[in-house]
Design a protein around this motif. Structure first.
Motif, PDB file in Angstrom:
ATOM      1  N   UNK A   1       0.848  -1.191   0.000  1.00  0.00           N
ATOM      2  CA  UNK A   1       0.000   0.000   0.000  1.00  0.00           C
ATOM      3  C   UNK A   1       0.884   1.242   0.000  1.00  0.00           C
ATOM      4  N   UNK A   2       0.604   2.142  -0.935  1.00  0.00           N
ATOM      5  CA  UNK A   2       1.354   3.383  -1.062  1.00  0.00           C
ATOM      6  C   UNK A   2       0.435   4.569  -0.734  1.00  0.00           C
ATOM      7  N   UNK A   3       0.953   5.503   0.037  1.00  0.00           N
ATOM      8  CA  UNK A   3       0.207   6.723   0.355  1.00  0.00           C
ATOM      9  C   UNK A   3       1.099   7.918   0.065  1.00  0.00           C
ATOM     10  N   UNK A   4       0.530   8.936  -0.562  1.00  0.00           N
ATOM     11  CA  UNK A   4       1.344  10.105  -0.896  1.00  0.00           C
ATOM     12  C   UNK A   4       0.507  11.337  -1.144  1.00  0.00           C
ATOM     13  N   UNK A   5       1.181  12.448  -1.317  1.00  0.00           N
ATOM     14  CA  UNK A   5       0.528  13.735  -1.594  1.00  0.00           C
ATOM     15  C   UNK A   5       1.228  14.408  -2.756  1.00  0.00           C
ATOM     16  N   UNK A   6       0.447  14.858  -3.722  1.00  0.00           N
ATOM     17  CA  UNK A   6       0.969  15.617  -4.862  1.00  0.00           C
ATOM     18  C   UNK A   6       0.490  17.056  -4.732  1.00  0.00           C
ATOM     19  N   UNK A   7       1.421  17.982  -4.781  1.00  0.00           N
ATOM     20  CA  UNK A   7       1.085  19.387  -4.575  1.00  0.00           C
ATOM     21  C   UNK A   7       1.646  20.242  -5.710  1.00  0.00           C
ATOM     22  N   UNK A   8       0.909  21.302  -6.077  1.00  0.00           N
ATOM     23  CA  UNK A   8       1.361  22.205  -7.130  1.00  0.00           C
ATOM     24  C   UNK A   8       1.173  23.653  -6.680  1.00  0.00           C
ATOM     25  N   UNK A   9       1.909  24.535  -7.329  1.00  0.00           N
ATOM     26  CA  UNK A   9       1.829  25.958  -7.027  1.00  0.00           C
ATOM     27  C   UNK A   9       2.315  26.751  -8.239  1.00  0.00           C
ATOM     28  N   UNK A  10       1.743  27.923  -8.445  1.00  0.00           N
ATOM     29  CA  UNK A  10       2.235  28.771  -9.537  1.00  0.00           C
ATOM     30  C   UNK A  10       3.690  29.138  -9.261  1.00  0.00           C
ATOM     31  N   UNK A  11       4.522  29.014 -10.289  1.00  0.00           N
ATOM     32  CA  UNK A  11       5.950  29.292 -10.134  1.00  0.00           C
ATOM     33  C   UNK A  11       6.357  30.386 -11.118  1.00  0.00           C
ATOM     34  N   UNK A  12       7.069  31.388 -10.601  1.00  0.00           N
ATOM     35  CA  UNK A  12       7.589  32.472 -11.431  1.00  0.00           C
ATOM     36  C   UNK A  12       9.095  32.300 -11.541  1.00  0.00           C
ATOM     37  N   UNK A  13       9.611  32.273 -12.757  1.00  0.00           N
ATOM     38  CA  UNK A  13      11.034  32.075 -12.990  1.00  0.00           C
ATOM     39  C   UNK A  13      11.601  33.308 -13.679  1.00  0.00           C
ATOM     40  N   UNK A  14      12.159  34.232 -12.868  1.00  0.00           N
ATOM     41  CA  UNK A  14      12.815  35.401 -13.420  1.00  0.00           C
ATOM     42  C   UNK A  14      14.228  35.031 -13.841  1.00  0.00           C
ATOM     43  N   UNK A  15      14.765  35.749 -14.801  1.00  0.00           N
ATOM     44  CA  UNK A  15      16.069  35.405 -15.374  1.00  0.00           C
ATOM     45  C   UNK A  15      17.172  35.417 -14.322  1.00  0.00           C
TER      46      UNK A  15
ATOM     47  N   UNK B   1      -2.045  23.178 -14.206  1.00  0.00           N
ATOM     48  CA  UNK B   1      -3.370  22.901 -14.750  1.00  0.00           C
ATOM     49  C   UNK B   1      -4.148  22.021 -13.782  1.00  0.00           C
ATOM     50  N   UNK B   2      -5.438  22.309 -13.653  1.00  0.00           N
ATOM     51  CA  UNK B   2      -6.287  21.623 -12.682  1.00  0.00           C
ATOM     52  C   UNK B   2      -7.375  20.823 -13.380  1.00  0.00           C
ATOM     53  N   UNK B   3      -7.787  19.738 -12.735  1.00  0.00           N
ATOM     54  CA  UNK B   3      -8.931  18.977 -13.203  1.00  0.00           C
ATOM     55  C   UNK B   3     -10.208  19.733 -12.858  1.00  0.00           C
ATOM     56  N   UNK B   4     -11.329  19.261 -13.372  1.00  0.00           N
ATOM     57  CA  UNK B   4     -12.599  19.957 -13.132  1.00  0.00           C
ATOM     58  C   UNK B   4     -12.971  19.993 -11.652  1.00  0.00           C
ATOM     59  N   UNK B   5     -12.468  19.020 -10.887  1.00  0.00           N
ATOM     60  CA  UNK B   5     -12.768  19.015  -9.450  1.00  0.00           C
ATOM     61  C   UNK B   5     -11.805  19.897  -8.645  1.00  0.00           C
ATOM     62  N   UNK B   6     -10.868  20.569  -9.347  1.00  0.00           N
ATOM     63  CA  UNK B   6      -9.963  21.495  -8.673  1.00  0.00           C
ATOM     64  C   UNK B   6      -8.660  20.895  -8.217  1.00  0.00           C
ATOM     65  N   UNK B   7      -8.473  19.578  -8.376  1.00  0.00           N
ATOM     66  CA  UNK B   7      -7.206  18.947  -7.987  1.00  0.00           C
ATOM     67  C   UNK B   7      -6.210  19.048  -9.142  1.00  0.00           C
TER      68      UNK B   7
ATOM     69  N   UNK C   1      -0.980  30.298  -4.182  1.00  0.00           N
ATOM     70  CA  UNK C   1      -1.293  29.339  -3.122  1.00  0.00           C
ATOM     71  C   UNK C   1      -1.176  27.927  -3.691  1.00  0.00           C
ATOM     72  N   UNK C   2      -1.066  26.955  -2.805  1.00  0.00           N
ATOM     73  CA  UNK C   2      -0.862  25.572  -3.236  1.00  0.00           C
ATOM     74  C   UNK C   2      -2.184  24.844  -3.424  1.00  0.00           C
ATOM     75  N   UNK C   3      -2.187  23.883  -4.333  1.00  0.00           N
ATOM     76  CA  UNK C   3      -3.313  22.977  -4.523  1.00  0.00           C
ATOM     77  C   UNK C   3      -2.750  21.558  -4.507  1.00  0.00           C
ATOM     78  N   UNK C   4      -3.444  20.628  -3.868  1.00  0.00           N
ATOM     79  CA  UNK C   4      -2.866  19.293  -3.728  1.00  0.00           C
ATOM     80  C   UNK C   4      -3.955  18.231  -3.645  1.00  0.00           C
ATOM     81  N   UNK C   5      -3.529  16.975  -3.749  1.00  0.00           N
ATOM     82  CA  UNK C   5      -4.406  15.849  -3.446  1.00  0.00           C
ATOM     83  C   UNK C   5      -3.590  14.767  -2.769  1.00  0.00           C
ATOM     84  N   UNK C   6      -4.242  14.034  -1.886  1.00  0.00           N
ATOM     85  CA  UNK C   6      -3.623  12.908  -1.176  1.00  0.00           C
ATOM     86  C   UNK C   6      -4.268  11.616  -1.669  1.00  0.00           C
ATOM     87  N   UNK C   7      -3.449  10.604  -1.889  1.00  0.00           N
ATOM     88  CA  UNK C   7      -3.982   9.347  -2.419  1.00  0.00           C
ATOM     89  C   UNK C   7      -3.417   8.165  -1.645  1.00  0.00           C
ATOM     90  N   UNK C   8      -4.134   7.035  -1.748  1.00  0.00           N
ATOM     91  CA  UNK C   8      -3.679   5.776  -1.151  1.00  0.00           C
ATOM     92  C   UNK C   8      -4.153   4.645  -2.051  1.00  0.00           C
TER      93      UNK C   8
END
Length: 263
Positions: A93-107, A204-210, A141-148
């Motif tokens: 059994x594997x459990x984890x969290x995937x998280x994303x956030x807008x990232x700005x990359x200045x030169x 990019x987000x799915x329709x459910x916001x994850x 801000x961050x958006x994430x989902x946890x899965x198992x």
């Protein structure tokens, strides 16, 4: 005698006039150089925009091109399950969290606070790229989902889940408007007008916001340099190869997000 004396006096006066004008001419050369030195450099523009400097009237990101559905970093999002030395497969059994956030990359590597003029510009640009087909994360801000889930670890292998989020890469440049003119102008660019060196990565987000992206189970043969490196550095942020790029000792199996129970 009298005329000769006058002649000498006249020549001497001309020399004195020439000497008096020389410092004035030198000063005229120095003034434009000083004005030119006051112009904002690209690095100064980035720094002022990032810190929301009081010298600025406004700072905005100007998009030039965009690329949808690009993939972000390859991240290990579960702990490593060890099945080394075992001749049979094991269900774990594997459990984890995937998280994303807008990232700005200045030169030049400057960070950007979401509350600044520039941060607000990134949000407004994000609104323009948000469509019915592709929903993107516009703020910082961050958006994430946890899965198992339970999956198979191959005989004499270690296994863990990898994640790479989908994102829209918008590239362009910064345009800063200063309150007071520098070198005769108030508008400056970083790194240059029309450049694509500044990147804003909108997850990019799915329709459910994850978060949307690629999730896969990775099996790595025990006793190989790849497996030893992972086992010796489980808690490190070491870079991992992308999907199906690990080599002959690595097996990747993608898991559709529709099959993952998230919370």
């Amino acid at each position: 005698m009298t005329r000769e004396g006058r002649g000498r006096s006249h020549r001497s006066k001309k020399k004195r006039i020439t000497l008096a004008l020389a410092p004035v001419a030198a000063l005229a050369v120095i003034v434009p150089l000083m004005n030119s030195a006051g112009a904002a450099t690209p690095d100064e523009v980035s720094a002022d925009c990032s810190s929301d400097s009081d010298k600025l009237e406004n700072c905005e990101f100007v998009p030039v091109q965009d690329k949808k559905n690009s993939l972000g970093p390859n991240e290990r999002v579960t702990t490593v399950t060890d099945n080394c030395g075992v001749g049979t497969a094991a269900t774990k059994t594997f459990s984890g969290t995937a998280s994303v956030q807008r990232v700005v990359q200045l030169e030049n590597g400057f960070g950007v606070d979401g509350s600044t003029k520039l941060g607000n510009s990134f949000f407004e640009i994000g609104v323009k790229f948000n469509t019915q087909e592709i929903n993107i994360k516009r703020d910082d801000t961050a958006s994430s989902f946890t899965f198992s889930r339970s999956d198979t670890v191959k005989p004499d292998h270690i296994a863990f889940f990898m994640w790479s989020h989908k994102r829209t890469d918008v590239s362009g440049f910064l345009r800063a408007t200063y309150r007071e003119a520098q070198d005769g102008q108030t508008v400056f660019f970083s790194p240059s007008e029309g450049s694509t060196a500044v990147h804003v990565f909108y997850p990019q987000l799915l329709k459910n916001g994850t978060p949307d992206g690629r999730l896969w189970l990775r099996n790595v043969k025990c006793g190989t340099p790849q497996a030893d490196g992972i086992l010796n550095n489980q808690n490190s942020a070491r870079a991992e190869p992308g999907f199906n790029q690990g080599g002959e000792n690595v097996t990747d199996v993608e898991v559709p997000l529709s099959e993952v129970q998230v919370s």
